[in-house]
Design a protein around this motif. Structure first.
Motif, short mmCIF file in Angstrom:
data_model
loop_
_atom_site.label_atom_id
_atom_site.label_comp_id
_atom_site.label_asym_id
_atom_site.label_seq_id
_atom_site.Cartn_x
_atom_site.Cartn_y
_atom_site.Cartn_z
N UNK A 1 0.74 -1.13 0.09
CA UNK A 1 0.08 -0.03 -0.02
C UNK A 1 0.84 1.16 0.01
N UNK A 2 2.03 1.29 0.90
CA UNK A 2 2.61 2.43 0.97
C UNK A 2 4.08 2.28 0.12
N UNK A 3 4.70 1.15 -0.05
CA UNK A 3 5.73 1.24 -0.57
C UNK A 3 5.74 1.32 -2.25
N UNK A 4 4.79 0.68 -2.80
CA UNK A 4 4.55 0.65 -4.16
C UNK A 4 4.32 2.03 -5.06
N UNK A 5 3.42 2.56 -4.36
CA UNK A 5 3.07 4.07 -4.93
C UNK A 5 4.28 4.94 -4.82
N UNK A 6 5.04 4.89 -3.80
CA UNK A 6 6.30 5.71 -3.76
C UNK A 6 7.51 5.39 -5.11
N UNK A 7 7.33 4.52 -5.63
CA UNK A 7 7.87 3.81 -6.83
C UNK A 7 7.01 3.86 -8.40
N UNK A 8 5.93 4.68 -8.10
CA UNK A 8 5.00 4.91 -9.23
C UNK A 8 4.26 3.65 -9.55
#
Length: 283
Positions: free
Chosen positions: A263-270
């Motif tokens: 939830x938090x890690x993937x969006x930080x890398x687009x």
């Protein structure tokens, strides 16, 4: 099998750790092949973890209770009984051993290593474990130079479940599928000592005493992936194979918070977020 090198602060140990780490897989295989069936050793008078100590985990083995009983009415199995149905985790054998590999006889090169008898922790004490880490050896705020070892519950070797004895043979019924009233087999997660699939155990580096350090009680059965200790902030991280969360744990074993990579890690890398689907293990 999992292994972790000892971490004590002086140059010789540092060189040894780097050399051993490069060939830890070979060392683990050599040690398991030559010493996994060795006799147990008790904690030393002063400590069980030294510079160059290597912790190794593995499946403890199996046993058919009362199979070799001197009482002919109890010994052996009746005709037509599948031995697998009467085979259980051997709780008397080790699932964790600590070897002294400080004297390799030369640079680490995948060679067979002969060591003193290891310190052992049995499956009856902690169940099956995989993830390992050492702490910094600070005791009551004072560095001792002797770290403690931590081991996390695992389902790596499979999930074994049982239901109560139904045929009066003195053994629970081993289940191959989920069943009403099923429980984890003794030796799976150390349930006899209050353990479960989310338990992290602590092995005192001086005395060898085993205790429950932390418990991620929301883990339904998959267990813990791995452990890591942060010596700067004196905290631990544990990956949860049930929810996918990374748990942050303080030096006293209290859960602080979690990080959700999906939830938090993937969006930080687009990348699109991926949440846990909420599925749990139902035995």
């Amino acid at each position: 099998m999992s292994c972790d090198q000892g971490a004590l602060a002086h140059a010789r140990a540092g060189r040894l750790r780097r050399a051993a780490k490069a060939t830890s897989g070979f060392l683990a295989l050599a040690l398991s092949a030559s010493l996994w069936l060795g006799s147990p050793a008790s904690a030393q008078e002063t400590q069980i973890i030294y510079p160059g100590s290597m912790a190794v985990t593995g499946f403890p083995g199996t046993v058919i209770p009362n199979f070799d009983s001197s009482d002919s009415e109890e010994g052996g199995l009746p005709p037509g009984v599948d031995p697998v149905d009467e085979t259980f985790i051997d709780t008397s054998r080790a699932s964790l051993r600590v070897f002294d590999v400080s004297h390799l006889g030369g640079p680490a090169s995948g060679q067979l290593v002969y060591t003193p008898p290891p310190f052992e922790v049995t499956a009856g004490q902690i169940g099956e474990v995989f993830g390992l880490t050492y702490d910094d050896g600070v005791r009551d705020g004072v560095p001792s130079g002797i770290p403690n070892l931590y081991a996390a519950a695992t389902s790596l070797h499979g999930i074994e479940t049982v239901t109560p004895d139904a045929d009066d043979d003195g053994r629970p019924e081993r289940e191959r599928r989920g069943a009403a009233g099923a429980a984890f087999m003794e030796g799976q997660f150390g349930t006899e000592n209050g353990g479960g699939p989310g338990t992290i155990w602590k092995i005192d580096g001086i005395t060898g005493a085993v205790s429950k350090f932390a418990d991620i009680d929301t883990n339904s059965g998959p267990g813990i992936g791995n452990l890591s200790f942060d010596p700067i902030h004196r905290q631990f991280f544990a990956s949860d194979l049930d929810t996918g969360l990374i748990h942050r744990i303080d030096a006293n074993g209290m859960l602080i918070d979690t990080f959700d990579h999906g939830v938090a890690g993937r969006p930080a890398h687009g990348l699109d977020p991926v949440a846990d689907d909420g599925a749990v293990m139902d035995i």
